[in-house]
Design an enzyme around this catalytic site. Structure first.
Site, PDB file in Angstrom:
ATOM      1  N   TYR A  57       0.834  -1.206   0.000  1.00 32.19           N
ATOM      2  CA  TYR A  57       0.000   0.000   0.000  1.00 32.19           C
ATOM      3  C   TYR A  57       0.876   1.266   0.000  1.00 32.19           C
ATOM      4  CZ  TYR A  57      -3.854   3.112   1.375  1.00 32.19           C
ATOM      5  OH  TYR A  57      -4.791   4.118   1.418  1.00 32.19           O
ATOM      6  N   LYS A  85       0.996   4.101  -2.971  1.00 32.88           N
ATOM      7  CA  LYS A  85       0.601   5.483  -2.710  1.00 32.88           C
ATOM      8  C   LYS A  85       1.769   6.454  -2.885  1.00 32.88           C
ATOM      9  CE  LYS A  85      -3.759   4.819  -1.900  1.00 32.88           C
ATOM     10  NZ  LYS A  85      -4.763   5.359  -2.834  1.00 32.88           N
TER      11      LYS A  85
END
Length: 248
Positions: A155, A159
């Protein structure tokens, strides 16, 4: 201020949480909103609700990790409305695990949706926006992409990639009056945060100077500003909205 009358906006991940709030805020400002996700049932609910409240909305079922799917979304929108003024790349998923236990498939899936999905959206919409000589692209990242988080290597990487992608593309599209900006939310009241244990939430509060978890509307109002004409001189930027959590 911040009126979007006669604009056409596409919001991915619009069926719940931050995306749903963005769709509501953008539509209330006068734009037609195309709500996008993989769940037709959820999309139907939010789109119908907006229309029932007197706003303008439609929906499109799309897997953002599939470029051909995203291109169909853009082509369909242009065929119906002759333009795409705003693209909000909000769709995202998590598949958390420590790096030594993380299946390769979980790494790939998160990168495909969270990062490749943004790439697909920008690539699919850029030609139309260049033709219009106007556009607003707003990508939703996360403070995890700035500071990292244990158990979220996939993640965090996705991002962080969204932030770098936004900066690079902003330089490519600026000459055609297309702005590209990124928002990095902190902890926001969504389904993901609801799943966090209460004791962990209490520790989070101590790390946030404002002493509270944010609301989806805190992100939606920032998206509205970046989508507006008033933000026409802002591009290539990352706006962190986290109650001061990363200000230390």
């Amino acid at each position: 201020m911040f009126k979007l009358k006669n604009k056409v906006a596409i919001i991915t991940g619009a069926s719940r949480g931050i995306g749903k709030s963005i769709a509501q805020e953008i539509s209330k400002s006068g734009a037609h909103v195309v709500c996008v996700s993989r769940s037709e049932g959820d999309l139907l609910k939010i789109s119908n609700k907006l229309n029932d409240e007197g706003f303008s909305s439609s929906f499109f079922v799309c897997d953002v990790s599939d470029f051909s799917d995203f291109k169909k979304l853009i082509d369909d929108t242009v065929s119906k409305f002759n333009r795409v003024d705003i693209l909000v790349n909000n769709a995202g998923i998590t598949k958390d695990n420590l790096i030594m236990r993380m299946p390769e498939s979980d790494w790939d899936k998160v990168i495909d949706v969270n990062l490749k999905g943004v790439f697909n959206g920008i690539k699919a919409v850029s030609r139309q926006m260049m033709k219009q000589k106007h556009g607003r692209i707003i990508n939703i990242s996360s403070i995890v992409g700035l500071i990292g988080n244990p158990g979220q290597a996939n993640y965090a990487a996705s991002k962080a990639g969204v932030i770098g992608l936004g900066k690079a593309v902003s330089k490519e599209l600026a000459s055609r009056n297309i702005t590209v900006n990124t928002i990095a939310p902190g902890y926001i009241e969504t389904d993901m945060v609801e799943d966090i244990q209460e004791t962990v939430k209490e520790d989070l509060f101590k790390q946030i100077p404002l002493g509270r978890i944010g609301k989806p509307s805190d992100i939606a109002t920032a998206v509205l500003y970046l989508a507006s004409d008033e933000a026409g001189y802002i591009t290539g930027q990352t706006l962190t909205i986290d109650g001061g959590m990363t200000s230390f």
